[in-house]
Design a protein around this motif. Structure first.
Motif, PDB file in Angstrom:
ATOM      1  N   ARG A 106       0.814  -1.219   0.000  1.00  0.00           N
ATOM      2  CA  ARG A 106       0.000   0.000   0.000  1.00  0.00           C
ATOM      3  C   ARG A 106       0.847   1.269   0.000  1.00  0.00           C
ATOM      4  O   ARG A 106       0.369   2.338  -0.339  1.00  0.00           O
ATOM      5  N   GLY A 108       3.748   1.412  -1.739  1.00  0.00           N
ATOM      6  CA  GLY A 108       4.592   1.348  -2.921  1.00  0.00           C
ATOM      7  C   GLY A 108       5.898   0.610  -2.719  1.00  0.00           C
ATOM      8  O   GLY A 108       6.752   0.617  -3.599  1.00  0.00           O
ATOM      9  N   ASP A 154       6.362   4.980  -1.992  1.00  0.00           N
ATOM     10  CA  ASP A 154       5.365   6.043  -1.843  1.00  0.00           C
ATOM     11  C   ASP A 154       4.760   6.409  -3.198  1.00  0.00           C
ATOM     12  O   ASP A 154       4.624   7.580  -3.540  1.00  0.00           O
ATOM     13  N   ASN A 155       4.427   5.366  -3.954  1.00  0.00           N
ATOM     14  CA  ASN A 155       3.775   5.543  -5.256  1.00  0.00           C
ATOM     15  C   ASN A 155       4.509   6.518  -6.165  1.00  0.00           C
ATOM     16  O   ASN A 155       3.921   7.423  -6.751  1.00  0.00           O
TER      17      ASN A 155
END
Length: 164
Positions: A106, A108, A154-155
């Motif tokens: 979730r 990344g 962190d995406n």
């Protein structure tokens, strides 16, 4: 128009990956490289293998057992998963089987980030498919995992494995 993927390789008791992916998996079209069904079949098989290897372990949301094994430095579990991938020859099967190696949780974080943060060099060597040739480390030609050493947490806004 839906088609059926041909069975690649031979199903056997020693190769559950072929059995789980190649049982007439419906394809979206003839040019689809990976279907959700194939990837879910492989993830399901990996969860079963991981649950047997790590009884009682609860994973973080979005994580798979490769995240846990990378964090723990479990070379044997990761090598076992890579061995299953190495048996595959079709592009569809390889894409489905290698997706969990690149899957982020979730936040990344991919398994390669977990290994880097935990300092498990041998796991990093496996995941990045490197070998020592003439005293120099390099990425192996023909590697199938396709892990991006520059993937960010962190995406896409966080750190790469090299910065952890």
């Amino acid at each position: 128009m839906a088609t059926t993927a041909p069975a690649y390789g031979a199903p056997s008791a020693t190769n559950p990956l072929y059995n789980s992916i190649n049982n007439s998996v419906p394809m979206q079209n003839a040019t689809t490289t990976t279907t959700n069904t194939q990837m879910n079949n492989y993830l399901s098989m990996m969860r079963g293998a991981g649950a047997a290897h790590y009884p009682g372990v609860t994973l973080n949301p979005g994580a798979n057992f490769l995240h846990h094994a990378s964090d723990m430095g479990d070379v044997s579990f990761i090598q076992g998963q890579i061995n299953e991938v190495e048996l595959l020859t079709s592009a569809e099967d390889i894409m489905a089987a290698t997706a969990p190696f690149r899957r982020g949780d979730r936040n990344g974080w991919q398994p390669v980030h977990e290994a880097a943060r935990s300092g498990h060099i041998n796991v990093l060597k496996l995941l990045l498919e490197v070998e020592n040739v003439g005293g120099r480390w390099r990425r192996r030609d023909g590697g199938k995992l396709g892990i991006d050493v520059n993937a960010r947490t962190d995406n896409g806004r966080g750190e790469t494995p090299l910065r952890l």
